[in-house]
Design a protein around this motif. Structure first.
Motif, PDB file in Angstrom:
ATOM      1  N   SER A 184      38.762  34.006  32.686  1.00 17.25           N
ATOM      2  CA  SER A 184      38.213  34.857  33.736  1.00 17.25           C
ATOM      3  C   SER A 184      38.511  34.255  35.104  1.00 17.25           C
ATOM      4  O   SER A 184      38.435  33.040  35.288  1.00 17.25           O
ATOM      5  N   TYR A 216      46.400  38.871  38.002  1.00 17.13           N
ATOM      6  CA  TYR A 216      47.531  39.467  37.291  1.00 17.13           C
ATOM      7  C   TYR A 216      47.947  40.764  37.983  1.00 17.13           C
ATOM      8  O   TYR A 216      47.173  41.372  38.721  1.00 17.13           O
ATOM      9  N   GLN A 268      42.068  40.886  39.695  1.00 21.15           N
ATOM     10  CA  GLN A 268      41.486  39.629  39.211  1.00 21.15           C
ATOM     11  C   GLN A 268      40.718  39.897  37.936  1.00 21.15           C
ATOM     12  O   GLN A 268      39.943  40.839  37.847  1.00 21.15           O
ATOM     13  N   LYS A 269      40.976  39.082  36.962  1.00 27.18           N
ATOM     14  CA  LYS A 269      40.339  39.282  35.662  1.00 27.18           C
ATOM     15  C   LYS A 269      38.860  38.914  35.720  1.00 27.18           C
ATOM     16  O   LYS A 269      38.496  37.923  36.349  1.00 27.18           O
ATOM     17  N   VAL A 294      47.713  38.146  29.863  1.00 24.20           N
ATOM     18  CA  VAL A 294      46.542  38.564  30.642  1.00 24.20           C
ATOM     19  C   VAL A 294      45.292  38.579  29.776  1.00 24.20           C
ATOM     20  O   VAL A 294      44.221  38.122  30.183  1.00 24.20           O
ATOM     21  N   GLU A 295      45.425  39.100  28.559  1.00 19.29           N
ATOM     22  CA  GLU A 295      44.260  39.190  27.672  1.00 19.29           C
ATOM     23  C   GLU A 295      43.688  37.819  27.335  1.00 19.29           C
ATOM     24  O   GLU A 295      42.475  37.661  27.209  1.00 19.29           O
TER      25      GLU A 295
END
Length: 209
Positions: free
Chosen positions: A195, A199, A208-209, A190-191
């Protein structure tokens, strides 16, 4: 009390300490994160970070590495002795082994499949599960003719990921570390994701990132 610090007293105390030393091999959290980040960036084709700045002498410094001033402090006698009571073989290695033929094959497979999955990550059809696998989030985002292909890709990806976490644990002779390795990867996927990717949080809710 004075007698305790005599030579016989110190010898007795060190002998007692030696008998009480328990050797524990802890999960190398920092090394696992570094290894996971390298593998994830390779799979997602994330550009490498710029090298750390060099000092005036040309020696490369880590951003968190302090500059030495030339002064050192002597370690206490007890610390010095206890460090030598622990066998070097039992000391925790700062590295995690991720270079084996099996792991390299899995990494190559992840790297090859990455570009095929990327459009579906971007559309939100799939996302990162909180168990470090890929989850189908919304298949309606995929044209009907391509849905079976996406399902196959996700299945193959998860098979590779499961094998990867297991093989890393095996390569380090610690199969009991598989759960912690998976947890580390779940966070790092995830990191490192671009963008806009989706996840699951710890409760399984989509973000949403």
């Amino acid at each position: 009390m004075k007698a305790l610090w005599s030579v016989p007293g110190l010898a007795l105390m060190f002998a007692l300490l030696a008998g009480c030393v328990t050797i524990n091999i802890y999960f190398p959290t920092a090394a696992a994160e570094e290894a996971a980040r390298a593998i994830v960036r390779d799979a997602l084709q994330v550009p490498e970070a710029e090298p750390a700045p060099e000092s005036e002498s040309g020696v490369q410094l880590s951003p968190s590495e302090p500059r030495h001033t030339g002064t050192t402090s002597a370690a206490p006698v007890l610390v010095w002795v206890l460090e030598r009571l622990v066998s070097p073989a039992a000391a925790q290695s700062p590295d995690l082994q991720i270079e084996t033929p099996a792991i390299n094959r899995i990494r190559a497979s992840l790297r090859e499949r990455g570009p095929q999955l990327a459009p579906h990550f971007r559309s939100g059809a799939i996302g990162f599960g909180n168990n470090a696998d890929v989850v189908i989030r919304d298949l309606s985002e995929v044209p009907l003719r391509d849905r079976s292909t996406v399902q196959r890709l996700v299945s193959e990806e998860n098979s590779d990921r499961d094998s990867l976490y297991r093989e890393i644990a095996r390569a380090n002779d610690r199969p009991d570390w598989e759960r912690q390795i998976r947890e580390t990867f779940a966070r790092v996927w995830v990191e490192e994701a671009p963008s806009g990717y989706w996840y699951q949080d710890g409760n399984g809710q989509w973000q949403q990132k």
